[in-house]
Design an enzyme around this catalytic site. Structure first.
Site, mmCIF file in Angstrom:
data_model
loop_
_atom_site.group_PDB
_atom_site.id
_atom_site.type_symbol
_atom_site.label_atom_id
_atom_site.label_comp_id
_atom_site.label_asym_id
_atom_site.label_seq_id
_atom_site.Cartn_x
_atom_site.Cartn_y
_atom_site.Cartn_z
ATOM 1 N N ASP A 1 69.724 81.938 64.931
ATOM 2 C CA ASP A 1 70.347 81.515 63.672
ATOM 3 C C ASP A 1 69.570 80.386 63.014
ATOM 4 O OD1 ASP A 1 72.143 83.261 64.709
ATOM 5 O OD2 ASP A 1 73.742 81.802 65.019
ATOM 6 N N GLU B 1 73.231 72.182 68.976
ATOM 7 C CA GLU B 1 74.339 73.119 69.195
ATOM 8 C C GLU B 1 74.634 73.253 70.695
ATOM 9 O OE1 GLU B 1 76.774 75.972 67.082
ATOM 10 O OE2 GLU B 1 74.881 75.474 66.129
HETATM 11 C C1 GLA Z 1 75.388 83.649 67.523
HETATM 12 C C2 GLA Z 1 74.376 82.737 68.189
HETATM 13 C C3 GLA Z 1 72.983 83.375 68.228
HETATM 14 C C4 GLA Z 1 73.042 84.788 68.784
HETATM 15 C C5 GLA Z 1 74.154 85.592 68.126
HETATM 16 C C6 GLA Z 1 74.343 86.933 68.772
HETATM 17 O O1 GLA Z 1 75.093 83.816 66.175
HETATM 18 O O2 GLA Z 1 74.307 81.506 67.525
HETATM 19 O O3 GLA Z 1 72.103 82.577 68.948
HETATM 20 O O4 GLA Z 1 73.175 84.768 70.165
HETATM 21 O O5 GLA Z 1 75.397 84.921 68.163
HETATM 22 O O6 GLA Z 1 73.203 87.716 68.645
#
Ligand code: GLA
Length: 395
Positions: A183, A171
């Site tokens: 995530d 990513e």
């Molecule tokens: C997205 C990103 C995560 C995190 C959230 C906010 O989902 O992928 O890594 O930073 O935003 O908490």
């Protein structure tokens, strides 16, 4: 059609054979600790009962063929073409294909074999909804390639956290979103009926029970965002700028995690206005999660919920990642009986809210929230009671 059936039947049609395997990787909801993962903070997500499903088998040639059943599109690449984001014929890859291609790239970078694959995937994690549809695609493909590597005798097996880190690398370095680890971690490491508490610095984690009489309700505003828009990366940059300035005064500061609220207040006038606001959210959010976790462990769920509400206000006013529809959804939720805490979940700019609600009234809460939200915004939301689920796996 459920995505599991969709991927299986599409696989048969497209490839004229049975899929050798089906795997799934869930989306996630985050309960507390928002925009702190890339600041070495603490997060409290859960994997949800919505997932990306993938039907797959080894490919007959060197060429991988990926079908996105939800879009009726396909992409094909060989390892040689991956870094340039192009199909095997040189045409640009569709954006959805960046995620699997990025995982293949990250695996290659780690010297892990990426067997050519025939794959069909589909998801019931809505895209751009703050529920990590992209991480779920990445983690589904990571399981698929791991499975095929064993079949082909080039075997590698990675613990779930290592697969998560490779997904994050895909990513960051391939797709171009500077996300943290939350995530991919939640999608890879989810545990049924549990919340996951992750220290994003040490990567140590543990589970915490979802209290017996509490339901997690996800409320989708139906407004969609794109993480690649750049706003996310700008927020992260502001946090890094803050660290640079603060570490001139506090030499031990490596990340905003290392700044106490008191030190921050003392030094905040050193920071440019916008940087100050963004960093204040992070410093206070990390402090909130330190306060909140013991409350959860002691079953003081009302006080915990109050902290979720504070988190939303901070994301709205300081970090500025909320939108009117998310605020409306949160305000209605907080006014309804049985609501313990409500806030936007995930990156923001659209998507979903996470609500902790007394289980006995959760259905009524969901119905009333939907009715009032639609009345106020004219938009039809989707609201559902979610079950914390296991992480990415073969079926
Ligand atoms: C997205 C990103 C995560 C995190 C959230 C906010 O989902 O992928 O890594 O930073 O935003 O908490």
């Amino acid at each position: 059609m459920h995505p599991k059936e969709l991927v299986t039947s599409t696989f048969r049609q497209r490839f004229g054979k049975e899929p050798a395997f089906v795997a799934l990787a869930p989306g996630r909801v985050n309960i507390l600790g928002e925009h702190v993962d890339f600041n070495d903070g603490f997060v409290l997500p859960a994997a949800i009962d919505r997932a990306t499903y993938i039907a797959f088998a080894p490919a007959a040639s060197q060429r991988s063929t990926l079908v996105a059943a939800d879009f009726g599109e396909e992409a094909s690449f060989t390892l040689a073409s991956i870094p340039t984001k192009t199909n095997a014929d040189g045409a640009p890859l569709a954006e959805w294909a960046y995620y699997p291609a990025g995982v293949a790239w990250a695996l290659t970078e780690a010297d892990l074999a990426v067997p050519a694959i025939d794959a069909v995937f589909a998801s019931n994690v809505p895209q751009g909804s703050g529920l990590s549809s992209s991480a779920s695609i990445e983690m589904a493909f990571a399981v698929a390639w791991q499975t095929l590597s064993a079949v082909e005798g080039t075997g590698w097996v990675l613990p779930p956290m290592q697969r998560a880190l490779l997904g994050q690398k895909a990513e960051n370095k391939y797709v171009g979103v500077n996300c943290g680890i939350m995530d991919q971690f939640a999608s890879a490491c989810g545990v049924a009926d549990k919340l996951l508490l992750l220290d994003c610095r040490s990567l140590e984690w543990q589970t915490l029970p979802v209290p017996e009489d509490v339901a997690i309700v996800i409320a989708d505003t139906s407004v969609r965002r794109k993480l690649t828009d750049g706003e996310y990366n700008k927020r992260r940059q502001a946090c890094e700028d803050a660290v640079k300035i603060l570490s001139q005064h506090l030499p031990n500061v490596r990340a905003l995690r290392d700044v106490s609220v008191d030190d921050f207040n003392r030094l905040s006038d050193q920071l440019p206005g916008v940087v100050e606001k963004r960093a204040r959210h992070v410093v206070e959010e990390i402090e909130r999660s330190r306060r909140a976790i013991p409350l959860l462990e002691q079953g003081k769920i009302r006080e915990f919920g109050q902290i979720m509400n504070e988190c939303h206000a901070s994301l709205r006013d300081l970090y500025e990642v909320s939108i009117p529809e998310l605020n409306v959804m949160v305000e209605i939720a907080q006014s309804l009986p049985g609501c313990l805490g409500a806030r936007l979940t995930g990156a923001g700019f659209g998507g979903c809210t996470a609500n902790l609600v007394e289980k006995s009234v959760a259905e009524a809460f969901a119905t009333e929230l939907a009715t009032q939200y639609e009345r106020k915004t004219g938009l039809k939301p989707e609201i559902y009671i979610c079950k914390a689920s296991d992480g990415a796996r073969l079926m």
